[in-house]
Each structure stands twice: as structure tokens, then as C-alpha cells.
Motif scaffolding. Structure first.
Motif, PDB file in Angstrom:
ATOM      1  N   THR A 134      14.382-109.515-131.288  1.00  0.00           N
ATOM      2  CA  THR A 134      15.143-108.459-131.952  1.00  0.00           C
ATOM      3  C   THR A 134      15.542-107.340-131.002  1.00  0.00           C
ATOM      4  OG1 THR A 134      13.077-107.397-132.615  1.00  0.00           O
ATOM      5  CG2 THR A 134      14.102-108.897-134.196  1.00  0.00           C
ATOM      6  N   ASN A 135      15.013-107.350-129.774  1.00  0.00           N
ATOM      7  CA  ASN A 135      15.394-106.294-128.822  1.00  0.00           C
ATOM      8  C   ASN A 135      16.618-106.674-127.997  1.00  0.00           C
ATOM      9  OD1 ASN A 135      14.392-108.108-126.985  1.00  0.00           O
ATOM     10  ND2 ASN A 135      12.894-106.739-126.086  1.00  0.00           N
ATOM     11  N   GLY A 136      17.297-107.772-128.373  1.00  0.00           N
ATOM     12  CA  GLY A 136      18.574-108.071-127.751  1.00  0.00           C
ATOM     13  C   GLY A 136      18.572-109.105-126.650  1.00  0.00           C
ATOM     14  N   THR A 137      17.672-110.059-126.675  1.00  0.00           N
ATOM     15  CA  THR A 137      17.704-111.116-125.675  1.00  0.00           C
ATOM     16  C   THR A 137      17.822-112.472-126.366  1.00  0.00           C
ATOM     17  OG1 THR A 137      15.294-111.368-125.649  1.00  0.00           O
ATOM     18  CG2 THR A 137      16.254-109.821-124.073  1.00  0.00           C
ATOM     19  N   SER A 138      18.435-113.420-125.695  1.00  0.00           N
ATOM     20  CA  SER A 138      18.477-114.785-126.206  1.00  0.00           C
ATOM     21  C   SER A 138      18.499-115.744-125.026  1.00  0.00           C
ATOM     22  CB  SER A 138      19.677-115.017-127.117  1.00  0.00           C
ATOM     23  OG  SER A 138      20.884-114.821-126.441  1.00  0.00           O
ATOM     24  N   THR A 139      17.867-116.886-125.219  1.00  0.00           N
ATOM     25  CA  THR A 139      17.795-117.902-124.174  1.00  0.00           C
ATOM     26  C   THR A 139      18.032-119.278-124.777  1.00  0.00           C
ATOM     27  OG1 THR A 139      15.418-118.170-124.456  1.00  0.00           O
ATOM     28  CG2 THR A 139      16.133-116.606-122.792  1.00  0.00           C
ATOM     29  N   ILE A 140      18.581-120.160-123.967  1.00  0.00           N
ATOM     30  CA  ILE A 140      18.806-121.538-124.389  1.00  0.00           C
ATOM     31  C   ILE A 140      18.476-122.445-123.209  1.00  0.00           C
ATOM     32  CG2 ILE A 140      20.520-123.229-125.156  1.00  0.00           C
ATOM     33  CD1 ILE A 140      22.055-120.872-126.411  1.00  0.00           C
ATOM     34  N   LEU A 141      17.707-123.485-123.483  1.00  0.00           N
ATOM     35  CA  LEU A 141      17.394-124.512-122.505  1.00  0.00           C
ATOM     36  C   LEU A 141      17.941-125.822-123.043  1.00  0.00           C
ATOM     37  CD1 LEU A 141      15.821-125.704-120.046  1.00  0.00           C
ATOM     38  CD2 LEU A 141      13.893-125.968-121.623  1.00  0.00           C
TER      39      LEU A 141
ATOM     40  N   VAL B 215      20.604-117.469-120.174  1.00  0.00           N
ATOM     41  CA  VAL B 215      19.806-116.286-120.484  1.00  0.00           C
ATOM     42  C   VAL B 215      20.774-115.136-120.737  1.00  0.00           C
ATOM     43  CG1 VAL B 215      18.033-114.706-119.642  1.00  0.00           C
ATOM     44  CG2 VAL B 215      17.964-117.105-118.969  1.00  0.00           C
ATOM     45  N   SER B 216      20.570-114.432-121.836  1.00  0.00           N
ATOM     46  CA  SER B 216      21.466-113.339-122.192  1.00  0.00           C
ATOM     47  C   SER B 216      20.659-112.112-122.599  1.00  0.00           C
ATOM     48  CB  SER B 216      22.368-113.756-123.356  1.00  0.00           C
ATOM     49  OG  SER B 216      23.115-112.653-123.808  1.00  0.00           O
ATOM     50  N   SER B 217      21.164-110.965-122.250  1.00  0.00           N
ATOM     51  CA  SER B 217      20.533-109.716-122.686  1.00  0.00           C
ATOM     52  C   SER B 217      21.475-108.920-123.590  1.00  0.00           C
ATOM     53  CB  SER B 217      20.125-108.867-121.475  1.00  0.00           C
ATOM     54  OG  SER B 217      21.268-108.548-120.702  1.00  0.00           O
ATOM     55  N   TYR B 218      22.419-109.614-124.225  1.00  0.00           N
ATOM     56  CA  TYR B 218      23.409-108.957-125.061  1.00  0.00           C
ATOM     57  C   TYR B 218      23.149-109.071-126.553  1.00  0.00           C
ATOM     58  CZ  TYR B 218      26.179-108.355-120.880  1.00  0.00           C
ATOM     59  OH  TYR B 218      26.610-107.991-119.639  1.00  0.00           O
ATOM     60  N   GLY B 219      22.126-109.790-126.966  1.00  0.00           N
ATOM     61  CA  GLY B 219      21.831-109.868-128.388  1.00  0.00           C
ATOM     62  C   GLY B 219      21.512-111.269-128.852  1.00  0.00           C
ATOM     63  N   ILE B 220      20.902-111.355-129.997  1.00  0.00           N
ATOM     64  CA  ILE B 220      20.509-112.632-130.566  1.00  0.00           C
ATOM     65  C   ILE B 220      21.745-113.465-130.873  1.00  0.00           C
ATOM     66  CG2 ILE B 220      19.383-113.739-132.534  1.00  0.00           C
ATOM     67  CD1 ILE B 220      17.588-111.284-132.710  1.00  0.00           C
ATOM     68  N   GLY B 221      21.728-114.717-130.450  1.00  0.00           N
ATOM     69  CA  GLY B 221      22.815-115.637-130.753  1.00  0.00           C
ATOM     70  C   GLY B 221      24.016-115.537-129.833  1.00  0.00           C
ATOM     71  N   ILE B 222      24.047-114.564-128.971  1.00  0.00           N
ATOM     72  CA  ILE B 222      25.210-114.388-128.101  1.00  0.00           C
ATOM     73  C   ILE B 222      25.323-115.509-127.073  1.00  0.00           C
ATOM     74  CG2 ILE B 222      24.175-112.960-126.301  1.00  0.00           C
ATOM     75  CD1 ILE B 222      27.545-112.269-128.001  1.00  0.00           C
ATOM     76  N   ALA B 223      24.222-116.172-126.769  1.00  0.00           N
ATOM     77  CA  ALA B 223      24.250-117.260-125.785  1.00  0.00           C
ATOM     78  C   ALA B 223      24.843-118.539-126.360  1.00  0.00           C
ATOM     79  CB  ALA B 223      22.839-117.523-125.260  1.00  0.00           C
TER      80      ALA B 223
END
Length: 56
Positions: free
Chosen positions: A14-21, A34-42
């Protein structure tokens, strides 16, 4: 995608990070987003990455 088997894991906070492997075993390729722009942005990046990797 593109008739190739893929598997992976995604998550975020909820603090604005999202990752996908993602792994494409048939091609021996792994993609990490890896993204630091928000949930689901990746997710859009994940889609494009899968398209590019499975085309080859």
C-alpha cells in the motif's frame, strides 16, 4: 502467451510499490519488473515484456 507457457508471481504494498516475476521455461528467460509508482502499475509493463519475450 503466444502459445508459450509462462509462470510467475506478483505483489505490491500500500506504500506504492509493485513487483512482477515472470519465467518462460521453454525459452529459459526470466523477467523481473519493479515499480515504485503504485500498486498494479507494473502490469502494463508485464504485458509488454511477455509479448516481447515470447515472440523470439
Amino acid at each position: 502467451m503466444n502459445n508459450q507457457w509462462t509462470f510467475g508471481h506478483s505483489g505490491g504494498t500500500t506504500n506504492g510499490t509493485s513487483t512482477i516475476l515472470d519465467s518462460e521455461p521453454d525459452s529459459d528467460r526470466v523477467a523481473v519488473t519493479v515499480s515504485s509508482y503504485g500498486i498494479g502499475i507494473a502490469t502494463p509493463t508485464e504485458t509488454e515484456t511477455r509479448i516481447l519475450i515470447t515472440q523470439h
